[in-house]
Design a protein around this motif. Structure first.
Motif, PDB file in Angstrom:
ATOM      1  N   ARG A  96       0.846  -1.190   0.000  1.00  0.00           N
ATOM      2  CA  ARG A  96       0.000   0.000   0.000  1.00  0.00           C
ATOM      3  C   ARG A  96       0.888   1.249   0.000  1.00  0.00           C
ATOM      4  O   ARG A  96       1.077   1.898   1.034  1.00  0.00           O
TER       5      ARG A  96
ATOM      6  N   THR B  32       2.100   4.970  -0.206  1.00  0.00           N
ATOM      7  CA  THR B  32       1.490   6.272   0.027  1.00  0.00           C
ATOM      8  C   THR B  32       1.718   7.174  -1.180  1.00  0.00           C
ATOM      9  O   THR B  32       2.589   6.895  -2.016  1.00  0.00           O
TER      10      THR B  32
ATOM     11  N   PRO C 120       8.812   7.745   2.118  1.00  0.00           N
ATOM     12  CA  PRO C 120       7.617   8.123   2.886  1.00  0.00           C
ATOM     13  C   PRO C 120       7.738   9.556   3.380  1.00  0.00           C
ATOM     14  O   PRO C 120       8.821  10.133   3.426  1.00  0.00           O
TER      15      PRO C 120
ATOM     16  N   GLY D 216      -0.067  14.365   0.278  1.00  0.00           N
ATOM     17  CA  GLY D 216      -0.867  13.706   1.313  1.00  0.00           C
ATOM     18  C   GLY D 216      -0.552  14.174   2.722  1.00  0.00           C
ATOM     19  O   GLY D 216      -0.750  13.420   3.685  1.00  0.00           O
TER      20      GLY D 216
END
Length: 651
Positions: free
Chosen positions: A322, A324, A333, A566
């Protein structure tokens, strides 16, 4: 070749895969062709560097070195084409046929895939360098040929073991530096062997001494980049016992042996050769044979390592369960939210700038110590400012700001302002060119050293134009708009090569601008201080307008990047961009105000010096200049009085 085949056998780099086997020709042909590519690169760049910095352009030794470069680049081009073909066979595993369909598939691979494009670009650049090495004999033009050859390493650095998601950028830098300086090291030694018959008596020891300095720098860079590459792919000490880890240890042992031979060469053999009045053939061949043997081992193992499975798998964002948005965009990340503490405790090291800052401080301090040993002085403040500037550059390119700048526009803008204004304000007063010209010995044998290249730069027409305050100001301020409102911004933000170019561009344009205003080093033009202040004030206004435009803007720059990270911190990407505009307006003006103060102080001191000079001259000649001026005024007054007393005299 023995090291290559032995390493392939030990590490399994040429073993047939379990599913589809491309054939022994492809499995062995690819590492062999890559080894030949590395040798061709080494011969090309090593010969060019030696010709630029160690050989006399008016003697046969220079032409022989260029012949070595031309032949090596031809090998590089042919081997790169072979590597492209073997990579094609390995990746797509087609059946070789002599028809149009096979040619179309090959053409599609070379032009439509990343691997194919990299090898195609490498082949074309190597072929171009081959032609240029045959055609060019001007030393200055050869510098640009060398730059083209170095650019040819960039596509090679983008393929192969380039690390996983988070380490991709570091791996690219490490591979590029490793291949470049290993090539200079190996190629320089091969070139010395091949040009030795053309060297005049007594010249060999001198050329070896110059090569030894380059080799020492190369050893440091190769060791640092090799360590970084190994750390990325091995991580844990236990993985050193894997086939890949053992091959790394063999390569390390070879490089350490080479470092030992280099130290012996600098401390023992060169002195013996000079004492032997340039004969010393036994010393030369003994050292060269040993060094080339260990270089052969290191080169063969290196080519095999590129085909050997790493103990740490290279995981990309597509392999994550998964990923990001930040991982899909940047490969890393999201870091934790920005705080003052994290800006000074988080690090994202960039080997290129670690080496630049380390060498910059070392050579500057070494030059100052050399001046003091011969009884000359150098202002302490200049040394302090230079070291401070280098340390600030180290922080900006490796510290917390470098962690956040690809995720947040505001941190990117902070890095830009410090690179373009803060660091140059510290580095320029350090006067590095003046220091170098005072400490580096002048060459008298027809070759060009660092001192000769610096003098050529300072007196060149290009520097004469770029060094003018108005031109420097246009480059500095105009590049703001040209960078942020063109595709350059996207390339520099999303691409590691673009990011390095961005750092260099901001640093150079800022340095040129500050040098034109307050520089101590030689400059093509020194305009009056009022003109400098006007240019500075105009640049400040332009800079402030750019910051205000960002602060009041409602459109997001690079929305598909900064707008898609995000973040969940309560600050939108547009708000962060507006904060970046405030940084451009406020933080960017602080060094500018400091510059204005420095220019004003220099102006005041210049007036004071001029007054003292005039007073000393007046003391020497009894104020003859003032007396002459007063006599001139008195004479004019007498003429005017005579004209007024004579009727119709003025008609």
């Amino acid at each position: 070749m023995l090291a290559l085949f032995g390493s392939l056998a030990f590490g399994g780099g040429a073993d047939a895969p379990q599913l589809i086997d491309p054939g022994a020709a492809a499995r062995y042909g690819l590492p062999i062709s890559k080894l030949l590519v590395n040798i061709g690169v080494a011969g090309t760049i090593g010969a060019l560097v030696l010709a630029l910095f160690a050989l006399d352009s008016g003697k046969p030794e220079f032409s022989r070195a260029l012949d070595v470069a031309a032949g090596s680049s031809a090998l590089w081009a042919v081997a790169a084409a072979a590597s492209a073909f073997f990579t094609f066979l390995t990746v797509l595993q087609p059946t070789i046929r002599l028809d149009n369909a096979f040619g179309d598939v090959l053409a599609g691979f070379l032009t439509g895939t990343g691997l194919g494009q990299a090898w195609l670009a490498t082949t074309l650049i190597a072929a171009t360098v081959t032609v240029l090495c045959f055609a060019v004999r001007n030393v200055t033009v050869l510098l640009f040929v060398t730059v083209v050859a170095v650019v040819g390493l960039v596509p090679m650095s983008l393929e192969g073991h380039t690390g996983g998601t988070e380490n991709h950028d570091s791996a690219i830098t490490a591979i590029f530096l490793h291949v470049l300086f290993a090539g200079i090291w190996l190629g320089g030694l091969i070139t010395i062997v091949l040009v030795k018959p053309t060297l005049e008596k007594g010249r060999l020891a001198s050329v070896l001494a110059r090569y030894s300095t380059v080799a020492l720098i190369s050893f440091i860079v190769v060791a640092a980049s090799g360590y970084l590459s190994a750390q990325i792919r091995i991580e844990q000490i236990g993985n050193l016992l894997s086939p890949y880890g053992i091959l790394v240890l063999v390569k390390v042992a070879s490089l350490l042996a080479l470092g030992l031979f280099g130290a012996m060469q600098r401390r023992f053999f060169i002195g013996r050769m000079q004492a032997a009045a340039g004969s010393g053939r036994g010393y030369f061949w003994w050292v060269v044979t040993a060094e080339i043997a260990f270089m052969g081992i290191a080169s063969g193992v290196a080519a095999a390592l590129a085909r050997t499975a790493t103990p740490i798998p290279e995981v990309t964002a597509a392999d994550l369960a998964r990923p990001t948005p930040a991982e899909l965009l940047t490969g890393s990340p999201l870091p934790p939210p920005v705080t003052i503490e994290r800006l000074f405790t988080l690090w994202n090291f960039d080997l290129l700038w670690i080496l630049v800052c380390g060498f910059g401080i070392f050579f500057y301090v070494a030059a100052v110590l050399r001046l003091r040993r011969r009884g000359d002085t150098w202002p302490v403040l200049r040394t302090v400012l230079w070291v401070a500037g280098m340390l600030l550059l180290f922080y900006i390119t490796n510290g917390g700001i470098n962690v956040y700048e690809k995720f947040l526009f505001s941190q990117h803008m902070l890095a830009h302002m410090v690179l373009g204004m803060g660091i140059p304000v510290l580095l320029v007063p350090g006067a590095p060119i003046t220091l170098a010209l005072r400490t580096i010995e002048k060459r008298t044998d027809g070759s060009r050293g660092v001192r000769e290249w610096l003098l050529l730069l300072v007196h060149s027409k290009y520097f004469e134009v770029l060094g003018k305050p108005l031109v420097a100001a246009v480059l500095f301020a105009g590049s703001l708009w040209a960078f942020y409102y063109t595709p350059l911004f996207g390339w520099a933000t999303t691409n590691h090569i673009g990011h390095e170019w961005m750092v260099i561009h901001f640093l150079l344009t800022g340095y040129l601008f500050v040098q034109a205003l307050i520089g101590v080093d030689p400059s093509p033009s020194r305009p009056p201080y009022p003109i400098r202040l006007l240019i500075l004030l105009g640049t400040m206004a332009f800079h402030a307008f750019f910051g205000l435009a960002l602060m009041s803007g409602t459109g997001l720059l690079l929305a598909d990047w900064y707008g898609s990270m995000g973040w969940d911190t309560g600050i939108t990407a547009l708000q962060d961009q507006q904060i970046g505009g405030g940084i451009a307006w406020s933080v960017g003006e602080i060094p500018t105000v400091a510059l204005a103060i420095v220019v004003a102080i220099m102006w005041s001191r210049s007036d004071a010096k001029e007054s003292k000079r005039y007073d000393r001259k007046a003391d020497r000649d009894g104020d003859a200049e003032l007396d002459e001026y007063n006599s001139m005024l008195a004479g004019r007054a007498r003429v005017d009085a005579r004209l007024e007393s004579t009727p119709n005299a003025g008609r």
